[in-house]
Scaffold this motif. Structure first.
Motif, PDB file in Angstrom:
ATOM      1  N   MET A  46      -8.272 -22.103  38.187  1.00 41.87           N
ATOM      2  CA  MET A  46      -7.778 -22.889  37.049  1.00 41.87           C
ATOM      3  C   MET A  46      -8.453 -24.249  37.003  1.00 41.87           C
ATOM      4  O   MET A  46      -8.829 -24.720  35.926  1.00 41.87           O
ATOM      5  CB  MET A  46      -6.261 -23.046  37.136  1.00 41.87           C
ATOM      6  N   ASN A  47      -8.635 -24.887  38.171  1.00 39.34           N
ATOM      7  CA  ASN A  47      -9.310 -26.189  38.226  1.00 39.34           C
ATOM      8  C   ASN A  47     -10.756 -26.090  37.753  1.00 39.34           C
ATOM      9  O   ASN A  47     -11.317 -27.063  37.267  1.00 39.34           O
ATOM     10  CB  ASN A  47      -9.269 -26.769  39.642  1.00 39.34           C
ATOM     11  N   ALA A  48     -11.357 -24.904  37.908  1.00 38.86           N
ATOM     12  CA  ALA A  48     -12.734 -24.684  37.466  1.00 38.86           C
ATOM     13  C   ALA A  48     -12.788 -24.184  36.024  1.00 38.86           C
ATOM     14  O   ALA A  48     -13.858 -23.855  35.513  1.00 38.86           O
ATOM     15  CB  ALA A  48     -13.425 -23.675  38.396  1.00 38.86           C
ATOM     16  N   GLY A  49     -11.615 -24.090  35.368  1.00 39.02           N
ATOM     17  CA  GLY A  49     -11.568 -23.641  33.982  1.00 39.02           C
ATOM     18  C   GLY A  49     -11.657 -22.137  33.809  1.00 39.02           C
ATOM     19  O   GLY A  49     -12.020 -21.655  32.748  1.00 39.02           O
ATOM     20  N   VAL A  50     -11.300 -21.390  34.855  1.00 42.00           N
ATOM     21  CA  VAL A  50     -11.384 -19.933  34.820  1.00 42.00           C
ATOM     22  C   VAL A  50      -9.978 -19.347  34.788  1.00 42.00           C
ATOM     23  O   VAL A  50      -9.143 -19.679  35.622  1.00 42.00           O
ATOM     24  CB  VAL A  50     -12.133 -19.387  36.059  1.00 42.00           C
ATOM     25  N   SER A  51      -9.723 -18.488  33.810  1.00 43.32           N
ATOM     26  CA  SER A  51      -8.441 -17.796  33.709  1.00 43.32           C
ATOM     27  C   SER A  51      -8.541 -16.478  34.472  1.00 43.32           C
ATOM     28  O   SER A  51      -9.544 -15.773  34.358  1.00 43.32           O
ATOM     29  CB  SER A  51      -8.133 -17.528  32.238  1.00 43.32           C
TER      30      SER A  51
END
Length: 118
Positions: A46-51
């Motif tokens: 999530m912190n890396a923008g990945v769902s």
């Protein structure tokens, strides 16, 4: 790119196809440890923008690798369905109606949804 702490118990990450990965853990025999690791991985993604949908469980004594993969695959399917339902539940009424009507039309037409989505 996600980094891994040196003290992590992850043995390795294996891509099993498409966007599906398996994280191999050593010495993990209880679900609470698996849940904790899943939570950390999910937070990093999530912190890396990945769902992502993440699920797993420990290997049972005498269980084959293919049986473990099949069981965790079923678990992931339930998690994905739950996440999908939660997303649909947040839609405003007109969008929710449009979603369900579109889904029904696809079902009635016999179109393979996964092929149609590509």
């Amino acid at each position: 790119r996600l980094s891994r702490p040196k003290d992590d118990i992850a043995e390795g990450v294996v891509r099993v196809g498409g966007d599906e990965f398996v994280v191999l853990l050593r010495g993990v025999s209880d679900q609470s440890t698996v849940d904790s690791i899943q939570s950390r991985i999910h937070q990093r993604l999530m912190n890396a923008g990945v769902s992502a949908s993440i699920g797993g469980r420990p290997h049972l004594p005498g269980e084959s690798a293919s049986d473990l993969l099949a069981a965790t695959d079923m678990l992931m399917l339930r998690i994905k369905r739950l996440h999908h339902k939660e997303r649909i539940d947040t839609l405003d009424p007109p969008r929710k109606i449009a979603y369900y009507l579109g889904r029904q039309l696809l079902r009635m037409s016999g179109v393979n949804r996964s092929a149609w989505m590509r």
